[in-house]
Scaffold this active site. Structure first.
Site, mmCIF file in Angstrom:
data_model
loop_
_atom_site.group_PDB
_atom_site.id
_atom_site.type_symbol
_atom_site.label_atom_id
_atom_site.label_comp_id
_atom_site.label_asym_id
_atom_site.label_seq_id
_atom_site.Cartn_x
_atom_site.Cartn_y
_atom_site.Cartn_z
ATOM 1 N N LYS A 267 -0.225 4.982 8.467
ATOM 2 C CA LYS A 267 0.264 5.213 7.490
ATOM 3 C C LYS A 267 -0.586 5.326 6.160
ATOM 4 O O LYS A 267 -0.663 6.458 5.624
ATOM 5 C CB LYS A 267 1.505 3.974 7.029
ATOM 6 C CG LYS A 267 2.088 4.092 5.482
ATOM 7 C CD LYS A 267 2.622 2.806 5.061
ATOM 8 C CE LYS A 267 1.396 1.824 4.825
ATOM 9 N NZ LYS A 267 1.693 0.761 3.708
ATOM 10 N N LYS B 48 -7.526 1.443 -3.222
ATOM 11 C CA LYS B 48 -7.378 0.967 -1.634
ATOM 12 C C LYS B 48 -7.629 2.212 -0.924
ATOM 13 O O LYS B 48 -8.109 1.981 0.510
ATOM 14 C CB LYS B 48 -6.096 0.476 -1.551
ATOM 15 C CG LYS B 48 -5.371 0.325 -0.096
ATOM 16 C CD LYS B 48 -6.026 -1.013 0.443
ATOM 17 C CE LYS B 48 -5.409 -1.132 1.847
ATOM 18 N NZ LYS B 48 -5.399 -2.350 2.467
ATOM 19 N N THR C 278 0.638 -1.078 0.048
ATOM 20 C CA THR C 278 -0.031 0.076 -0.229
ATOM 21 C C THR C 278 0.902 1.275 -0.136
ATOM 22 O O THR C 278 1.494 1.260 0.729
ATOM 23 C CB THR C 278 -0.808 0.174 1.082
ATOM 24 O OG1 THR C 278 -1.786 -1.044 1.195
ATOM 25 C CG2 THR C 278 -1.807 1.178 1.296
HETATM 26 P P1 NAD Z 1 5.596 -6.384 6.991
HETATM 27 O O1 NAD Z 1 6.224 -5.369 7.575
HETATM 28 O O2 NAD Z 1 5.032 -7.323 7.667
HETATM 29 O O3 NAD Z 1 6.432 -7.000 5.770
HETATM 30 C C1 NAD Z 1 7.121 -6.388 4.815
HETATM 31 C C2 NAD Z 1 8.293 -6.847 4.639
HETATM 32 O O4 NAD Z 1 9.274 -6.208 3.525
HETATM 33 C C3 NAD Z 1 9.362 -7.173 5.643
HETATM 34 O O5 NAD Z 1 9.468 -8.634 6.059
HETATM 35 C C4 NAD Z 1 10.726 -6.438 5.368
HETATM 36 O O6 NAD Z 1 11.900 -7.349 5.717
HETATM 37 C C5 NAD Z 1 10.664 -6.659 3.816
HETATM 38 N N1 NAD Z 1 11.491 -5.594 3.176
HETATM 39 C C6 NAD Z 1 11.554 -4.196 3.693
HETATM 40 N N2 NAD Z 1 12.327 -3.930 2.654
HETATM 41 C C7 NAD Z 1 12.926 -4.830 1.872
HETATM 42 C C8 NAD Z 1 13.749 -4.904 0.704
HETATM 43 N N3 NAD Z 1 14.570 -3.587 0.395
HETATM 44 N N4 NAD Z 1 13.959 -6.062 0.028
HETATM 45 C C9 NAD Z 1 13.247 -7.100 0.259
HETATM 46 N N5 NAD Z 1 12.309 -7.251 1.403
HETATM 47 C C10 NAD Z 1 12.310 -5.949 2.073
HETATM 48 O O7 NAD Z 1 4.210 -5.811 6.087
HETATM 49 P P2 NAD Z 1 2.942 -6.818 5.589
HETATM 50 O O8 NAD Z 1 1.907 -6.634 6.973
HETATM 51 O O9 NAD Z 1 3.348 -7.700 4.934
HETATM 52 O O10 NAD Z 1 2.322 -5.642 4.622
HETATM 53 C C11 NAD Z 1 3.065 -5.361 3.371
HETATM 54 C C12 NAD Z 1 2.026 -4.275 2.733
HETATM 55 O O11 NAD Z 1 0.749 -4.917 2.634
HETATM 56 C C13 NAD Z 1 2.242 -2.824 3.352
HETATM 57 O O12 NAD Z 1 2.208 -1.853 2.323
HETATM 58 C C14 NAD Z 1 0.809 -2.905 4.187
HETATM 59 O O13 NAD Z 1 0.179 -1.702 4.302
HETATM 60 C C15 NAD Z 1 -0.107 -3.911 3.103
HETATM 61 N N6 NAD Z 1 -1.203 -4.475 3.627
HETATM 62 C C16 NAD Z 1 -1.222 -5.093 5.117
HETATM 63 C C17 NAD Z 1 -2.044 -5.688 5.429
HETATM 64 C C18 NAD Z 1 -1.809 -6.588 6.695
HETATM 65 O O14 NAD Z 1 -2.988 -7.053 7.349
HETATM 66 N N7 NAD Z 1 -0.666 -6.809 7.269
HETATM 67 C C19 NAD Z 1 -3.473 -5.880 4.819
HETATM 68 C C20 NAD Z 1 -3.498 -5.151 3.619
HETATM 69 C C21 NAD Z 1 -2.385 -4.477 3.155
#
Ligand code: NAD
Length: 300
Positions: free
Chosen positions: A238, A170, A95
């Site tokens: 965020k 979104k 997102t």
């Molecule tokens: P998260 O923080 O658990 O996972 C993100 C991952 O990206 C982490 O493991 C981090 O180490 C990795 N990362 C960061 N920089 C990186 C790089 N340069 N190369 C490779 N990996 C890298 O976040 P999430 O909960 O999995 O959410 C991911 C996205 O989805 C976000 O933008 C969030 O807003 C969106 N989202 C999350 C949810 C939820 O319920 N968690 C629901 C809808 C949308």
């Protein structure tokens, strides 16, 4: 087909898992800056772990990213774009702002490939069950190629329009849900303070005009004060920041969204940064007996 999945957090771990368990001969390669996540993923799903963005994406026809925010997307883009294969499709489930989605799409298309902004709804549970809703912006031809693969972890995949339209959809989803969760917190608090049996009240309302996904899936957790799961206060703050920036550029007034954003800052100050954002309930409990004039920010 070689598929590269970057970002194995709460969402990306399951998304990559569903791609790896698809029927067929896909070669799924994963990368996360947190090495243990790659190791855990390989133990569970048996694909290959790469040691860099470059190693993961070289020769990949499909690239799937699930990154925290604009900053990480920009960093990955700088490494990825010079190596992206001709005609590859990059599907980004992070997102982010619509601005960075369009900017990334521009860079990727100059490199001869395609970028789709494809944020998701449905939470970690939806990702685990392979039942996400995916809202996609970008060129329709690239969408049509990616859609069957996204179907491995989604129950609904929709093309919303040109680049940025997925992120704007979104944002609309978040605008529609934030006031609803605060209203649920207020209603549950009111019922409890009235001496009603809250669980019974929820059962009655689930069949009535105030029913919602939040009520169905979060009311019991809110009532029990259990917030150690789900979509964090930090991530929702965020998202609200992205929404308010976009609304300001468009000249759209979003008073309820802005107010709930302030309430979530209160939750953060109460120690709830990592709690699921339905912890708006805890703020309501804290302030529920305060007079309207004092029903504002916690002293930091
Ligand atoms: P998260 O923080 O658990 O996972 C993100 C991952 O990206 C982490 O493991 C981090 O180490 C990795 N990362 C960061 N920089 C990186 C790089 N340069 N190369 C490779 N990996 C890298 O976040 P999430 O909960 O999995 O959410 C991911 C996205 O989805 C976000 O933008 C969030 O807003 C969106 N989202 C999350 C949810 C939820 O319920 N968690 C629901 C809808 C949308």
């Amino acid at each position: 087909m070689r598929i590269a999945c970057l970002g194995l957090g709460r969402m990306g771990f399951h998304i990559a898992g569903h791609l790896a368990s698809r029927d067929g001969s896909d070669d799924v390669v994963v990368f996360d800056v947190v090495e243990e996540l790659c190791q855990d993923w390989v133990v569970e799903h048996g694909g290959t772990a790469a040691d860099s963005v470059a190693a993961a994406v070289t020769e990949a026809s499909l690239i799937v990213t699930s990154l925290p925010s604009d900053r990480e997307l920009d960093a990955v883009s700088a490494e990825l774009v010079p190596l992206i294969a001709d005609q590859a499709v990059w599907v980004d489930h992070s997102t982010t702002s619509a601005r960075i989605a369009r900017q990334t799409e521009g860079r990727v298309s100059v490199a001869g490939a395609h970028f789709l902004d494809a944020p998701v709804s449905g939470g970690v549970d939806g990702a685990r069950r392979g039942a996400l809703t995916v809202m996609v912006g970008g060129e329709y031809g690239a969408f049509a190629r990616a859609e069957p693969l996204i179907g491995a972890y989604a129950s609904q995949v929709r093309h919303m329009g040109p680049s940025g339209a997925g992120q704007l959809t979104k944002m609309t989803n978040q605008i529609c849900v934030v006031g609803l969760c605060q209203a649920l917190a207020e209603g549950l608090d009111f019922a409890a303070r009235s001496g009603l049996d809250v669980e019974n009240v929820v059962q009655a309302m689930l069949q009535g005009s105030s029913t919602s996904w939040q009520m169905e899936n979060r009311a019991d957790k809110m009532h029990e004060g259990e917030y150690d799961f789900g979509f964090s206060t930090t991530l929702m703050r965020k998202d609200i920041g992205l929404v308010l920036d976009e609304a300001s550029a468009l000249g759209v007034s979003l008073p309820v969204t802005a107010l709930v954003g302030q309430f979530l800052a209160d939750v953060d100050a109460m120690g709830g940064a990592s709690w699921d954002w339905c912890s708006l309930m805890e703020r309501q409990r804290h302030f529920g007996s305060a007079s309207p004039t004092t029903d504002r920010q916690i002293e930091s």
